[in-house]
Scaffold this motif. Structure first.
Motif, short mmCIF file in Angstrom:
data_model
loop_
_atom_site.label_atom_id
_atom_site.label_comp_id
_atom_site.label_asym_id
_atom_site.label_seq_id
_atom_site.Cartn_x
_atom_site.Cartn_y
_atom_site.Cartn_z
N GLY A 24 0.82 -1.20 0.00
CA GLY A 24 0.00 0.00 0.00
C GLY A 24 0.85 1.26 0.00
N GLY A 39 1.35 0.49 -4.12
CA GLY A 39 0.04 1.11 -4.31
C GLY A 39 -0.16 1.60 -5.74
N MET A 40 0.87 2.27 -6.27
CA MET A 40 0.79 2.78 -7.64
C MET A 40 0.70 1.62 -8.63
SD MET A 40 0.66 5.97 -7.54
CE MET A 40 1.05 7.40 -6.58
N ARG A 91 -0.46 -1.33 -8.10
CA ARG A 91 -1.77 -1.98 -8.01
C ARG A 91 -2.82 -1.16 -8.75
NH1 ARG A 91 -4.51 -1.49 -3.39
NH2 ARG A 91 -2.54 -1.19 -2.31
N SER A 92 -2.75 0.18 -8.61
CA SER A 92 -3.79 0.99 -9.25
C SER A 92 -3.60 1.03 -10.77
CB SER A 92 -3.80 2.40 -8.66
OG SER A 92 -2.77 3.17 -9.22
#
Lengths: 124, 285
Positions: free
Chosen positions: B127, B132-133, B135-136
């Motif tokens: 996360g 996080g990046m 995953r998005s």
């Protein structure tokens, strides 16, 4: 020996990459500081400057900051005076124990010691 | 050297000598004295025994020491390989951009080590900035990159980069410009110039940089705490625990003494063959 162009480009990009890596964690801290959410998770959805307001408005933070600045100021003055004369002894004068002196002064730089000897928790 | 000059030299050296005697040597001696005291005593009025050193061997504290020394050695090696091309380019290629790089590196030192490591935590955690990046963008996440040994070594490399970089720059700048030229004229390949001319002539800088990085990394604790979680315990961590939660000063002192003797003899060994005048580029007159 002239440095060929491809090598200049390569070394230049290498330097840029290292500099970016050097600053990457600070970028993360900055984004964390303007995230609205209490529990941080990237990508950040909502931004807010509220944490800054809270930090600046807090009396505790102000006290801690003042203490830090005061300590830093005292340490600076003492270090400059001690260091100035030590440097003078090393750089300007030739005296008997000069060579021994330069090694002794260097020793505490290797400061595994420092943290242990003074047993201070803030030196991490 | 006149009498006046000799007196002034000793006079100017006096304050820092006194300061170091009281602030560095005295505590060191106290730690040394505590290390031979029986377990869990808080003063020095006891018959010395060496139980703390026995504990060091029997309770497996040597493992923490081995981790500290091992990770510091690897970090130093990586630092040398990473910093050499950059340092070389700072001397020979970057020209006025060298000053910018110097400034950029120095500015990171203004931010405390803990905060920069915490920044890496935010970057590498699940996360965090990277995961996080990722995953998005791709929809597929992965575990965080923290809490293992390689990330601790990475943290050491990151934090101690300036301590390797600047001595290397100094060392490379000390190599007389003619020497590589002459070697090249005589038919040396680039590889030969590096191995037989530049590395040996820059060795004082290499020595100082390696020693600084190694010694600092061997005593480091923040990297393994903030990035490594409980993946491994380093020796400084053990020392801190012994002095605080453990309330066992003799054990903490013994652990500290083992590290100090080990690293100190290394530092003395290196310092013996190193002269500050050479490093500063001034010949002894």
């Amino acid at each position: 020996m002239p440095v060929p162009r491809w090598m200049r480009v390569l070394l230049g990009s290498y330097g840029v990459v290292i500099m970016l890596l050097l600053y990457l964690p600070l970028v993360a801290v900055f984004f964390a500081s303007i995230s609205k959410a209490r529990y941080l998770s990237f990508p950040i959805r909502r931004y807010s400057g509220a944490w800054y307001g809270e930090a600046l408005g807090s009396a505790t933070v102000r006290d801690l900051l003042l203490t830090s600045l005061l300590v830093a100021a005292i340490v600076t003055v003492v270090s400059v005076v001690l260091g100035y004369f030590a440097a003078l002894a090393f750089a300007r004068y030739r005296w008997r124990h000069r060579r021994l002196f330069q090694k002794l002064v260097l020793l505490p730089i290797f400061c595994v010691f420092r943290r242990i000897v003074t047993n201070d928790s803030d030196a991490t | 050297m006149s009498v006046r000059e000799r007196r002034l030299g000793a006079f100017c050296a006096a304050p820092i000598t006194l300061f170091l005697a009281l602030g560095f040597l005295a505590p060191l001696l106290v730690v040394a004295a505590f290390s031979v005291m029986p377990s869990r005593v808080f003063d020095l009025a006891h018959v010395p025994d060496f139980s703390a050193f026995v504990e060091f061997v029997q309770q497996g504290y040597w493992k923490s020491l081995a981790w500290s020394i091992g990770m510091a050695a690897i970090a130093t090696l990586i630092l040398f390989v990473v910093c050499w091309p950059l340092a070389w380019a700072m001397v020979h290629v970057f020209g006025r951009f060298t000053q910018i790089i110097t400034a950029l590196v120095v500015v990171t030192l203004i931010v405390s080590e803990n905060i920069r490591l915490f920044g890496w935590s935010l970057t590498l955690m699940k996360g965090g900035m990277i995961e996080g990046m990722w995953r998005s963008w791709t929809g597929a996440g992965f575990d965080g990159l923290l809490y293992n040994v390689p990330v601790i070594v990475f943290g050491l490399v990151y934090v101690y980069l300036p301590f390797m970089l600047f001595p290397l720059v100094q060392g490379i700048a000390m190599v007389p410009a003619d020497a590589p030229h002459a070697a090249a004229d005589l038919g040396a390949t680039r590889r030969q110039v590096l191995l037989e001319i530049e590395l040996p002539l820059a060795s004082p800088g290499i020595l100082v940089g390696s020693l600084l990085s190694f010694v600092l990394a061997a005593g480091a604790v923040a990297e393994s705490k903030l990035l490594g979680g409980q993946a491994v315990i380093v020796i400084s961590d053990d020392v801190e625990t012994a002095f605080t939660y453990g309330q066992n000063w003799p054990l903490g002192s013994a652990l500290a003494i083992v590290l100090i003797v080990l690293v100190g003899s290394l530092a003395l060994f290196a310092l013996a063959r190193l002269d500050l005048d050479t490093v500063m580029g001034r010949a002894e007159r």
